[in-house]
Design an enzyme around this catalytic site. Structure first.
Site, PDB file in Angstrom:
ATOM      1  N   LYS A 113       3.927   1.848   1.166  1.00 39.87           N
ATOM      2  CA  LYS A 113       3.467   2.683  -0.064  1.00 39.87           C
ATOM      3  C   LYS A 113       3.207   1.887  -1.365  1.00 39.87           C
ATOM      4  O   LYS A 113       3.517   0.721  -1.370  1.00 39.87           O
ATOM      5  CB  LYS A 113       4.948   3.462  -0.550  1.00 39.87           C
ATOM      6  CG  LYS A 113       4.776   4.502  -1.408  1.00 39.87           C
ATOM      7  CD  LYS A 113       6.025   5.421  -1.580  1.00 39.87           C
ATOM      8  CE  LYS A 113       5.967   6.173  -2.608  1.00 39.87           C
ATOM      9  NZ  LYS A 113       7.234   7.191  -2.795  1.00 39.87           N
ATOM     10  N   SER A 124       7.371  12.058  -3.262  1.00 37.01           N
ATOM     11  CA  SER A 124       6.105  10.931  -3.963  1.00 37.01           C
ATOM     12  C   SER A 124       5.383  10.323  -2.654  1.00 37.01           C
ATOM     13  O   SER A 124       4.526   9.582  -2.939  1.00 37.01           O
ATOM     14  CB  SER A 124       6.692  10.142  -4.817  1.00 37.01           C
ATOM     15  OG  SER A 124       7.596   9.216  -4.634  1.00 37.01           O
ATOM     16  N   SER A 147      11.665  12.163  -1.866  1.00 34.62           N
ATOM     17  CA  SER A 147      10.113  11.521  -1.815  1.00 34.62           C
ATOM     18  C   SER A 147       9.888  11.178  -0.327  1.00 34.62           C
ATOM     19  O   SER A 147       8.622  11.093   0.143  1.00 34.62           O
ATOM     20  CB  SER A 147       9.926  10.567  -2.718  1.00 34.62           C
ATOM     21  OG  SER A 147       9.898  10.908  -4.123  1.00 34.62           O
TER      22      SER A 147
END
Length: 476
Positions: A87, A163, A187
């Site tokens: 990520k 997220s 997330s």
């Protein structure tokens, strides 16, 4: 390589565990698998925006090196040749980490791998690139000033959540097998539910972090995969300790990837709404049916609520304080480049007093104590992961009845406050044909038990899959 008569004609449905066996028996090469992943990323990413960076050259070079090791029967580690992603909040040596923000720069040097990146490389994983995130991971959808909107492969007009939305899309389309997510309020679990994939938030401290998140002890790093087995494979690697993490917890014991055939002896508390959440009727129906399968597997299930009021204000205090910490390090020019929603939250954080923060700490402590007592009676708490379906992209909330992103994800953030392990397991499709997740929460440090139960439940519920050529959904 040996004859591929027993290998699927398409590689895009392989799991990481299956791929390792094919490497071992020389039926498939890491070069073939990595080339297949890169080709499908190139085809889907312009529309769905799961990746903000893909390094074809480095991935292919690493794949060739892995192929040579497998040909000699000398894999460097348990992930040798397995495609993975990181990520864009997490450091990667040689690649920029923009954190989805125009306030950052791609200029290097980028000299360090974060602990989780280093563990994957050490085990031989081939990192394909970096997945998209909203600015600083601040919200439950995935769009950013730098990289634009990330879309849900089940319906590209809808959000995949956030997220870790890019990682969720990559997992749903099998663009690599192991995807790193981070979870400061849901997330990992939000996009896992919205994309029909498996996501696991470990106990805080089980997976080492460095640098520390601005959200400090709210933020957990963990796997996002198509299957629980692949998450177990990944956890066995990324849970190895790193001296740079001063919050590191006790050693994770590791887990075999063979699911138990029964949940006999497991004590489950099933909360349909935590006592205060409004859940969509079709999501509730699917969750009830999934819980019936726990009963069929031999678990003892009692419908109950853990007994706490909505801790949204406690969570908001910690979250806004973390955002303020980021803002306080910026000059005026950088502040002008920020996502307005992030800036608003960070400025609110600047107004939090020390007394308010300490009161929130005391309430967090009491919530953690309450959940510890709950788990004296129950091995797992089970809830829906999300009370609503994915909603259109380009907005932070489903509609005007919500004031902020935490309002529509009430099942996830309480367990960031308590730092407990929590998984989202795909449980079915709603009335719109969109994925629904089942959340499993365990006592602190019961990570192996949560993963083992998830694996068994998944084996009963089956997998959700996509017709990836046109991004329409089916259930096998």
């Amino acid at each position: 390589m040996k004859s591929r008569s027993s290998v699927p004609t398409s590689l895009d449905d392989l799991t990481g565990c299956e791929c390792l066996e094919l490497y071992r028996t020389r039926q498939v090469s890491p070069v073939e698998v990595i080339d297949d992943c890169l080709s499908r990323i190139d085809a889907s990413n312009p529309r769905l925006n799961a990746f903000c960076l893909v390094d074809h050259q480095e991935a292919r070079s690493d794949a060739r090196a892995s192929e040579g090791r497998w040909m000699k029967g000398e894999p460097v580690g348990v992930l040798d040749g397995i495609p993975a992603t990181i990520k864009d909040l997490t450091l990667t040596r040689g690649w920029p980490t923009r954190r989805g923000s125009m306030s950052s720069s791609a200029d290097g040097p980028w000299l360090d791998d974060a602990p989780i990146t280093a563990r994957i490389r050490e085990a031989g994983g081939v990192i394909l690139g970096k997945t998209t995130t909203p600015e600083f991971g601040w919200k439950g959808v995935t769009d950013s000033p730098v990289y634009g909107i990330t879309r849900n492969p089940w319906n590209p007009d809808l959000t995949p959540g956030g997220s870790s939305g890019g990682a969720g899309v990559a997992a749903a389309l099998n663009l690599g097998f192991l995807h790193q997510g981070s979870d400061g309020g849901g997330s990992i679990r939000i996009p896992a539910s919205f994309t029909g994939t498996f996501g696991f938030k470990p106990t805080f401290g089980i997976v080492s972090q460095w640098p520390a998140s601005a959200m400090t002890t709210l933020s957990h790093l963990g796997p996002m995969t198509r299957t629980a087995a692949d998450a177990i494979l990944m956890m066995n690697v990324i849970s190895r300790k790193d001296a740079r993490d001063g919050y590191a917890g006790p050693a994770y014991p590791g887990l075999e990837v063979n699911p138990a055939k029964t949940l006999k002896g497991l004590r489950v508390g099933y909360s349909r709404d935590l006592g205060y959440v409004k859940v969509a009727h079709d999501i509730q129906r699917i969750t009830d049916k999934a819980v019936d399968q726990l009963l069929a597997l031999g678990a003892e299930v009692i419908e109950t609520n853990p007994g706490f009021a909505d801790p949204v204000e406690v969570f908001a205090t910690f979250w806004f304080a973390g955002a303020a910490r980021i803002l306080s390090r910026m000059n005026q020019k950088q502040r002008q480049l920020l996502d307005p929603g992030f800036l608003e939250g960070a400025e609110r954080g600047l107004r939090i007093t020390l007394a308010e923060f300490q009161e929130a700490e005391a309430m967090r402590f009491e919530l953690s104590a309450l959940m510890a007592r709950f788990h004296e009676d129950f091995d797992l708490l089970v809830t829906p992961t999300m009370p609503i379906a994915p909603f259109p992209v380009g907005r932070n909330v489903p509609d005007t009845s919500y004031t902020g992103w935490v309002d529509w994800t009430p099942f996830t953030y309480p367990f960031n406050l308590t730092q407990q392990p929590a998984a989202s397991v795909p449980s079915g499709l709603d009335n719109q044909g969109l994925p629904v997740g089942l959340q499993l929460v365990g006592a602190r440090y019961s990570d192996a038990a949560v993963l083992a139960a998830s694996h068994t439940i998944e084996s009963r519920l089956g997998h959700l899959s996509l017709k990836r050529n046109n991004f329409s959904a089916t259930v096998p």
